[in-house]
Design a protein around this motif. Structure first.
Motif, PDB file in Angstrom:
ATOM      1  N   ALA A 185       3.264   6.761  -6.274  1.00 31.57           N
ATOM      2  CA  ALA A 185       4.053   7.678  -5.442  1.00 31.57           C
ATOM      3  C   ALA A 185       5.542   7.373  -5.528  1.00 31.57           C
ATOM      4  N   ASP A 186       5.902   6.308  -6.247  1.00 29.55           N
ATOM      5  CA  ASP A 186       7.304   5.897  -6.388  1.00 29.55           C
ATOM      6  C   ASP A 186       7.926   5.627  -5.020  1.00 29.55           C
ATOM      7  N   GLU A 187       7.183   4.923  -4.180  1.00 24.82           N
ATOM      8  CA  GLU A 187       7.661   4.548  -2.855  1.00 24.82           C
ATOM      9  C   GLU A 187       8.021   3.063  -2.844  1.00 24.82           C
ATOM     10  N   ALA A 188       9.006   2.701  -2.036  1.00 23.11           N
ATOM     11  CA  ALA A 188       9.421   1.305  -1.931  1.00 23.11           C
ATOM     12  C   ALA A 188       8.725   0.575  -0.794  1.00 23.11           C
ATOM     13  N   ASN A 189       8.059   1.326   0.109  1.00 22.39           N
ATOM     14  CA  ASN A 189       7.420   0.713   1.270  1.00 22.39           C
ATOM     15  C   ASN A 189       5.967   1.175   1.351  1.00 22.39           C
ATOM     16  N   ILE A 190       5.072   0.212   1.530  1.00 16.71           N
ATOM     17  CA  ILE A 190       3.639   0.506   1.508  1.00 16.71           C
ATOM     18  C   ILE A 190       3.220   1.391   2.675  1.00 16.71           C
ATOM     19  N   ARG A 191       3.995   1.395   3.766  1.00 16.71           N
ATOM     20  CA  ARG A 191       3.642   2.238   4.915  1.00 16.71           C
ATOM     21  C   ARG A 191       3.695   3.727   4.572  1.00 16.71           C
ATOM     22  N   GLU A 192       4.403   4.077   3.507  1.00 18.14           N
ATOM     23  CA  GLU A 192       4.513   5.483   3.118  1.00 18.14           C
ATOM     24  C   GLU A 192       3.251   6.006   2.437  1.00 18.14           C
ATOM     25  N   VAL A 193       2.287   5.132   2.148  1.00 20.87           N
ATOM     26  CA  VAL A 193       1.049   5.590   1.501  1.00 20.87           C
ATOM     27  C   VAL A 193      -0.187   5.206   2.322  1.00 20.87           C
ATOM     28  N   ILE A 194       0.009   4.734   3.562  1.00 20.53           N
ATOM     29  CA  ILE A 194      -1.094   4.398   4.465  1.00 20.53           C
ATOM     30  C   ILE A 194      -1.104   5.425   5.590  1.00 20.53           C
ATOM     31  N   MET A 195      -2.286   5.959   5.891  1.00 25.77           N
ATOM     32  CA  MET A 195      -2.373   7.051   6.855  1.00 25.77           C
ATOM     33  C   MET A 195      -1.820   6.654   8.229  1.00 25.77           C
ATOM     34  N   PHE A 196      -2.301   5.538   8.769  1.00 27.93           N
ATOM     35  CA  PHE A 196      -1.856   5.095  10.100  1.00 27.93           C
ATOM     36  C   PHE A 196      -1.471   3.618  10.027  1.00 27.93           C
ATOM     37  N   PRO A 197      -0.272   3.328   9.548  1.00 32.38           N
ATOM     38  CA  PRO A 197       0.131   1.929   9.363  1.00 32.38           C
ATOM     39  C   PRO A 197       0.655   1.293  10.649  1.00 32.38           C
ATOM     40  N   MET A 198       0.720  -0.028  10.630  1.00 34.09           N
ATOM     41  CA  MET A 198       1.369  -0.789  11.696  1.00 34.09           C
ATOM     42  C   MET A 198       2.878  -0.846  11.430  1.00 34.09           C
ATOM     43  N   ASN A 199       3.626  -1.220  12.455  1.00 34.46           N
ATOM     44  CA  ASN A 199       5.054  -1.421  12.250  1.00 34.46           C
ATOM     45  C   ASN A 199       5.313  -2.858  11.807  1.00 34.46           C
ATOM     46  N   GLN A 200       6.585  -3.235  11.752  1.00 36.17           N
ATOM     47  CA  GLN A 200       6.961  -4.567  11.260  1.00 36.17           C
ATOM     48  C   GLN A 200       6.430  -5.690  12.140  1.00 36.17           C
ATOM     49  N   ARG A 201       6.114  -5.385  13.402  1.00 35.41           N
ATOM     50  CA  ARG A 201       5.609  -6.409  14.325  1.00 35.41           C
ATOM     51  C   ARG A 201       4.088  -6.329  14.474  1.00 35.41           C
ATOM     52  N   ALA A 202       3.432  -5.680  13.512  1.00 35.86           N
ATOM     53  CA  ALA A 202       1.974  -5.534  13.530  1.00 35.86           C
ATOM     54  C   ALA A 202       1.494  -4.815  14.783  1.00 35.86           C
ATOM     55  N   GLU A 203       2.210  -3.750  15.177  1.00 35.86           N
ATOM     56  CA  GLU A 203       1.839  -2.952  16.338  1.00 35.86           C
ATOM     57  C   GLU A 203       1.493  -1.535  15.886  1.00 35.86           C
ATOM     58  N   ASP A 204       0.467  -0.975  16.483  1.00 37.60           N
ATOM     59  CA  ASP A 204       0.127   0.431  16.292  1.00 37.60           C
ATOM     60  C   ASP A 204       0.749   1.201  17.451  1.00 37.60           C
ATOM     61  N   LEU A 205       1.888   1.828  17.195  1.00 38.88           N
ATOM     62  CA  LEU A 205       2.637   2.487  18.263  1.00 38.88           C
ATOM     63  C   LEU A 205       1.962   3.772  18.730  1.00 38.88           C
ATOM     64  N   LEU A 206       1.128   4.351  17.889  1.00 36.16           N
ATOM     65  CA  LEU A 206       0.434   5.576  18.269  1.00 36.16           C
ATOM     66  C   LEU A 206      -0.730   5.282  19.212  1.00 36.16           C
ATOM     67  N   MET A 207      -1.526   4.267  18.888  1.00 38.30           N
ATOM     68  CA  MET A 207      -2.723   3.944  19.669  1.00 38.30           C
ATOM     69  C   MET A 207      -2.486   2.806  20.664  1.00 38.30           C
ATOM     70  N   ASN A 208      -1.244   2.289  20.688  1.00 39.13           N
ATOM     71  CA  ASN A 208      -0.870   1.213  21.612  1.00 39.13           C
ATOM     72  C   ASN A 208      -1.733  -0.031  21.411  1.00 39.13           C
ATOM     73  N   ARG A 265       3.268  -5.093   1.643  1.00 34.73           N
ATOM     74  CA  ARG A 265       2.068  -5.698   2.237  1.00 34.73           C
ATOM     75  C   ARG A 265       1.918  -5.277   3.690  1.00 34.73           C
ATOM     76  N   SER A 266       0.708  -4.842   4.040  1.00 36.07           N
ATOM     77  CA  SER A 266       0.407  -4.494   5.424  1.00 36.07           C
ATOM     78  C   SER A 266       0.129  -5.770   6.216  1.00 36.07           C
ATOM     79  N   PRO A 267       0.574  -5.834   7.479  1.00 34.35           N
ATOM     80  CA  PRO A 267       0.403  -7.073   8.246  1.00 34.35           C
ATOM     81  C   PRO A 267      -0.989  -7.253   8.842  1.00 34.35           C
ATOM     82  N   THR A 268      -1.875  -6.276   8.712  1.00 31.15           N
ATOM     83  CA  THR A 268      -3.182  -6.388   9.364  1.00 31.15           C
ATOM     84  C   THR A 268      -4.348  -6.095   8.415  1.00 31.15           C
ATOM     85  N   ASP A 269      -4.378  -4.922   7.832  1.00 30.43           N
ATOM     86  CA  ASP A 269      -5.523  -4.550   7.012  1.00 30.43           C
ATOM     87  C   ASP A 269      -5.066  -3.758   5.798  1.00 30.43           C
ATOM     88  N   PHE A 270      -5.898  -3.779   4.778  1.00 28.53           N
ATOM     89  CA  PHE A 270      -5.604  -3.043   3.550  1.00 28.53           C
ATOM     90  C   PHE A 270      -6.928  -2.767   2.843  1.00 28.53           C
TER      91      PHE A 270
END
Length: 625
Positions: free
Chosen positions: A581-604, A229-234
């Motif tokens: 995709a046989d992935e265990a984490n949803i972040r592996e199939v989202i183009m620009f996901p948030m981290n565990q603390r709901a932060e976008d480290l790329l766009m700050n 589950r993504s912490p912000t949007d899906f």
């Protein structure tokens, strides 16, 4: 010739030998073989090998390039020697002899490699997501996602659905999570909300006279993150239909979802029989409302075998109303070592442990006296094993099923045998037991069931198994004793207004989920389209009529002007792609996901607003104490 390329890095083959071509892409890998340079040039489509020797006019320039530089190559297509052909690449029969090179974009020293699938810290990967996305696996996941969405759209159109877009800036709606609020500049002190789902709008589309709606919809929920589950949007495939019952929604959805898994499931088995399992039965049998049916283990209520038994802990529990004892069968798990390991697993999950019984074979040789000293044994063979082997050979071996474990000793052979027969177990099998109020242990029981299935090799691999979970309770009791909606508040109660006259906890809704391999893929329901039933349902949950009118006035108003029976569902796009995709984490199939603390480290993000922005919105930030 085109300014950047005449071909992509996946197009060239033996038919192009001798042609002068132009390629552009990223330097994937550089190999210096002492006066001969080999460069793997990569673009979106594939890889082409570039070669340059000391006679090449481009050699000096190519000798300076490094990984992930973007370059343009002018050269001639050459056939590879037969011994050097790479059958794994579409371009593996050829290479390009470089005659010219231009640097289109140089790269600094990389904070993480692109070549290879090195396991790098997530913080680094998300900070430099644009580099992470260049890696083969992640690039393939994003293309899979794109193709899945395209296929979904085509399948929905083919079934007569029409795609409509609904607002992104709207009013708050109860969907089981926190809203993301957006302050209004034109209306100081008031806030919009980003939609948790297009729930009210898609129902209004049905009231407006459109028959079949779908949308690949962005949804926004301020939730705690999980692996699935993504912490912000899906994104979800949002569906609504008019003049339908529950079975009609199932019939419309199954061909779409099943087709997607058949198209992109990489040859895995697709179970086309989707059973309907009542919510309460799912919790009882599997410990979860999203069961993994690849695991054949079904838990059972064995309370009667422990009532008044010699096992005081369970016997005492059963004296209180609402308590029960459940068994988790474990075929082939009949060893003390395995039982102790599963007991430790339960303790790791926060329980005191799990009781267990395992059944082993008791054997003896009739009329034969064996002496380990007088009779030779094979080297390293235990006396008991030698005893059994000789007795079997002589046809004088007998065996009985014997129950072992502390529970078996306390409840006696008669009750133990009754449990074995109820669970359909035999020699070499085991069973684990948990007791109390089901809501306090069934989640752990479900995790233990999954652990047992995986440990014993019972859970199928390379298979997708689906099930519709139906008959969800309409209401639940909160920790403070109040009645609230247990799921979607807009579902029609089974039995209509009459059902709402009794105990709310006995009311079931036309609410359903689709589970696959332990994940919830779809949630939906037949909607409550009658204002009087809606008012009553919300009243039971503590919402007076004026509050309903305030929060859902648009939908209630619409229902007063002729609303058709309607229903639908929403399927999680991210989760579907994660499974494919046989992935265990949803972040592996989202183009620009948030981290565990709901932060976008790329766009700050999130970031602090400027004073000017706060003044425009009439807001003031109160410092955290």
């Amino acid at each position: 010739m085109h300014a950047y390329r005449s071909h992509t890095c996946a197009q060239l083959n033996a038919a192009n030998v001798g042609q002068d071509i132009r390629l552009s892409g990223w330097v994937h890998r550089v190999r210096d073989h002492g006066g001969v340079l080999f460069i793997d040039l990569r673009d979106h489509y594939g890889i082409t090998q570039i070669i340059a020797d000391s006679d090449s006019p481009a050699f000096a320039d190519l000798d300076k390039v490094r990984a992930e530089w973007v370059i343009r190559i002018d050269g001639t297509v050459k056939a590879r020697d037969a011994a050097l052909v790479n059958p794994k690449l579409p371009t593996g029969q050829i290479e390009v002899y470089a005659r010219g090179m231009e640097v289109l974009g140089a790269a600094e020293e990389l904070p993480m490699p692109v070549f290879g699938e090195v396991d790098y810290p997530e913080e680094t990967r998300l900070t430099y997501r644009f580099l992470d996305l260049r890696r083969d696996k992640l690039h393939a996941n994003m293309m899979l996602r794109s193709n899945v969405v395209r296929s979904i759209r085509n399948r929905m159109w083919d079934q007569g659905f029409n795609e409509f877009q609904t607002p992104i800036i709207t009013a708050s709606s109860p969907e089981g999570a926190r809203d993301f609020l957006v302050p209004s500049r034109l209306h100081p002190g008031k806030f919009y909300a980003l939609p948790q789902a297009p729930q009210q709008f898609k129902q209004l589309i049905m009231v407006s006279g459109f028959d079949k709606y779908f949308q690949i919809a962005p949804c926004f929920r301020d939730e705690d993150p999980r692996a699935d589950r993504s912490p912000t949007d899906f994104y979800q495939l949002d569906i609504e239909m008019s003049f339908v019952k529950q079975e009609d929604v199932f019939a419309a959805v199954q061909p779409v979802v099943q087709g997607i898994f058949e198209e992109f499931g990489k040859g895995k088995k697709i179970d086309t029989n989707w059973p309907l399992i009542a919510y309460n039965d799912a919790l009882k049998w599997y410990g979860s409302d999203k069961p993994d049916l690849r695991n054949p283990i079904i838990m059972q209520d064995v309370s009667e075998h422990f009532r008044g038994s010699g096992f005081a802990i369970f016997a005492k529990l059963l004296e209180s109303e609402g308590n029960e004892i459940r068994a988790i069968p474990a075929p082939t798990g009949g060893s003390r070592k395995f039982c102790d390991r599963m007991n430790a697993f339960a303790q790791q999950q926060g329980l005191p442990g799990m009781g267990y019984i395992f059944w082993r074979e008791e054997g003896y040789g009739e009329g034969i006296v064996f002496d380990a000293i007088q009779n030779p044994q094979e080297k390293g063979e235990a006396k008991e094993a030698w005893h059994e082997r000789v007795a079997r050979k002589l046809g004088k071996w007998s065996s009985n099923s014997v129950a072992a474990g502390p529970l078996a000793k306390n409840i006696g052979p008669e009750r133990t045998e009754a449990i074995r027969q109820q669970l359909g177990l035999g020699v070499g099998d085991a069973a684990f037991f948990l007791g109390g109020k089901p809501e306090t242990f069934q989640a752990v029981a479900g995790r233990a069931r999954n652990e047992i299935g995986n440990e014993l090799g019972l859970t199928e691999k390379d298979t997708f198994r689906f099930a519709w979970i139906v008959d969800f309770p309409m209401f639940e009791k909160t920790d403070d004793g109040k009645i609230d909606f247990s799921h979607n508040p807009f579902s029609m109660p089974q039995g209509g207004m009459e059902a709402l006259q009794g105990d709310p906890l006995n009311v079931y809704a036309y609410q359903y989920d689709l589970a696959c391999n332990g994940y919830e893929l779809i949630s939906g329901g037949i909607r409550n389209h009658k204002p009087e039933i809606m008012y009553k349902a919300f009243e039971l949950a503590g919402y007076p009529n004026d509050e309903v009118n305030k929060r859902f006035g648009g939908m209630v108003k619409a229902f007063k002007y002729g609303a058709p029976p309607h229903g639908g569902c929403a399927a999680g796009i991210d989760r579907i792609v994660m499974l494919l995709a046989d992935e265990a984490n949803i972040r592996e199939v989202i183009m620009f996901p948030m981290n565990q603390r709901a932060e976008d480290l790329l766009m700050n993000a999130p970031s602090e607003p400027t004073n000017e922005q706060l003044r425009d919105l009439h807001l003031r930030v109160i410092p955290k104490e």
